[in-house]
Design a protein around this motif. Structure first.
Motif, PDB file in Angstrom:
ATOM      1  N   HIS A  10       0.844  -1.198   0.000  1.00 48.47           N
ATOM      2  CA  HIS A  10       0.000   0.000   0.000  1.00 48.47           C
ATOM      3  C   HIS A  10       0.876   1.244   0.000  1.00 48.47           C
ATOM      4  CE1 HIS A  10      -3.606   2.357   0.681  1.00 48.47           C
ATOM      5  NE2 HIS A  10      -2.999   2.981   1.679  1.00 48.47           N
ATOM      6  N   GLY A  11       0.434   2.286  -0.710  1.00 46.58           N
ATOM      7  CA  GLY A  11       1.228   3.492  -0.881  1.00 46.58           C
ATOM      8  C   GLY A  11       1.086   4.524   0.208  1.00 46.58           C
ATOM      9  N   SER A  12       1.197   4.099   1.453  1.00 47.76           N
ATOM     10  CA  SER A  12       1.238   5.049   2.567  1.00 47.76           C
ATOM     11  C   SER A  12       1.883   4.362   3.765  1.00 47.76           C
ATOM     12  CB  SER A  12      -0.172   5.528   2.950  1.00 47.76           C
ATOM     13  OG  SER A  12      -0.846   4.551   3.746  1.00 47.76           O
ATOM     14  N   LEU A  13       2.132   5.132   4.798  1.00 50.49           N
ATOM     15  CA  LEU A  13       2.619   4.569   6.052  1.00 50.49           C
ATOM     16  C   LEU A  13       1.395   4.271   6.915  1.00 50.49           C
ATOM     17  CD1 LEU A  13       5.657   6.939   6.740  1.00 50.49           C
ATOM     18  CD2 LEU A  13       5.698   4.624   5.779  1.00 50.49           C
ATOM     19  N   LEU A  14       0.843   3.085   6.729  1.00 56.15           N
ATOM     20  CA  LEU A  14      -0.338   2.692   7.496  1.00 56.15           C
ATOM     21  C   LEU A  14      -0.060   2.775   8.994  1.00 56.15           C
ATOM     22  CD1 LEU A  14      -1.503  -0.381   5.369  1.00 56.15           C
ATOM     23  CD2 LEU A  14      -2.565   1.878   5.459  1.00 56.15           C
ATOM     24  N   PRO A  15      -1.101   3.126   9.782  1.00 54.02           N
ATOM     25  CA  PRO A  15      -2.525   3.156   9.424  1.00 54.02           C
ATOM     26  C   PRO A  15      -3.015   4.455   8.778  1.00 54.02           C
ATOM     27  CG  PRO A  15      -2.272   3.575  11.761  1.00 54.02           C
ATOM     28  CD  PRO A  15      -0.892   3.269  11.237  1.00 54.02           C
TER      29      PRO A  15
END
Length: 244
Positions: free
Chosen positions: A52-57
């Motif tokens: 996924h293209g973000s720093l989850l959460p």
């Protein structure tokens, strides 16, 4: 010689059956835009994982890189996580952060995230194939979720601040649909701009034609690169108000 399939819906009964027949050890998802049914996620013995293209959460959901640039984030990244029924909510395997420069477009950040994704895969591939991928539960109290974006979402609200408008332009410029405003019934796409220095007027007011400077709700914007939606030129006048 790797077969490639592009089903209209990977979740249809025939495709679920086909995937089961393949008996894959591992399923990997990269920027796949549809939710994958639990019946598929349960097939691989080593698990199903998504990059996924973000720093989850943070920034769960669609278009996470565009949203991060639009919100003026200074950092984002990629997250490899176990896939579950809820979007981007599974346990984290690994993450890699990337900086977001003040002049970076969403495409620039996407390229950084592609490189970061390779780093994460190289770091975790042995664990994935051994069935020992780490699991770190996401902090639900820090979770944010954003939906998909439409071309209409690129409309500029000149009552917003110059910084906000600049971030919108960075977030949706090429190869995305672009930020735009309407002038006397004609649509102007603004592909690049920068905050301007100097006195401001009312929101949307053209303060200068050369260079093209437009006032906002707070500060003003210098429009560096723009085009009209049709081939006809359209003269801009000082004092004209855009998109209001």
């Amino acid at each position: 010689d790797i077969p490639v399939h592009t089903p209209e819906s990977v979740n249809s009964p025939d495709w679920i059956a086909r995937i089961r027949s393949w008996a894959p050890d591992l399923i990997l998802s990269f920027y796949y835009r549809s939710m994958i049914h639990e019946d598929i996620l349960a097939v691989p013995r080593l698990g199903a994982f998504n990059m996924h293209g973000s720093l989850l959460p943070k920034y769960r959901g669609r278009a996470p890189i565009n949203w991060a640039v639009l919100h003026g984030e200074k950092e984002t990244g990629v997250t490899l996580h176990h896939m579950v029924k809820r979007a981007d909510a599974g346990d984290i395997v690994d993450q890699e952060a990337v900086p977001v420069g003040t002049e970076d477009t969403a495409r620039d950040v996407f390229s950084k995230c592609v490189r970061a994704g390779r780093v994460v895969l190289e770091r975790q591939l042995d664990a994935l194939t051994a069935g020992t991928a780490p699991r770190h539960r996401q902090d639900e109290s820090q979770a944010t979720y954003f939906g998909g974006r439409r071309p209409e979402d690129g409309r500029i609200d000149w009552t917003a601040s110059a910084e906000s408008i600049y971030n919108l332009i960075r977030a949706v410029t090429n190869p995305y649909p672009g930020a735009f405003t309407d002038v006397d019934g004609k649509r102007m796409f603004i592909w690049w701009a920068k905050p301007a220095v100097g006195p401001a007027g009312s929101p949307g007011q053209v303060l200068s034609v050369d260079p093209l400077i437009v006032s906002t709700g707070s500060g003003s914007i210098e429009v560096v690169n723009f085009e009209w939606d049709d081939e006809d030129s359209h003269e801009l006048m000082i004092g004209q108000v855009l998109g209001m």
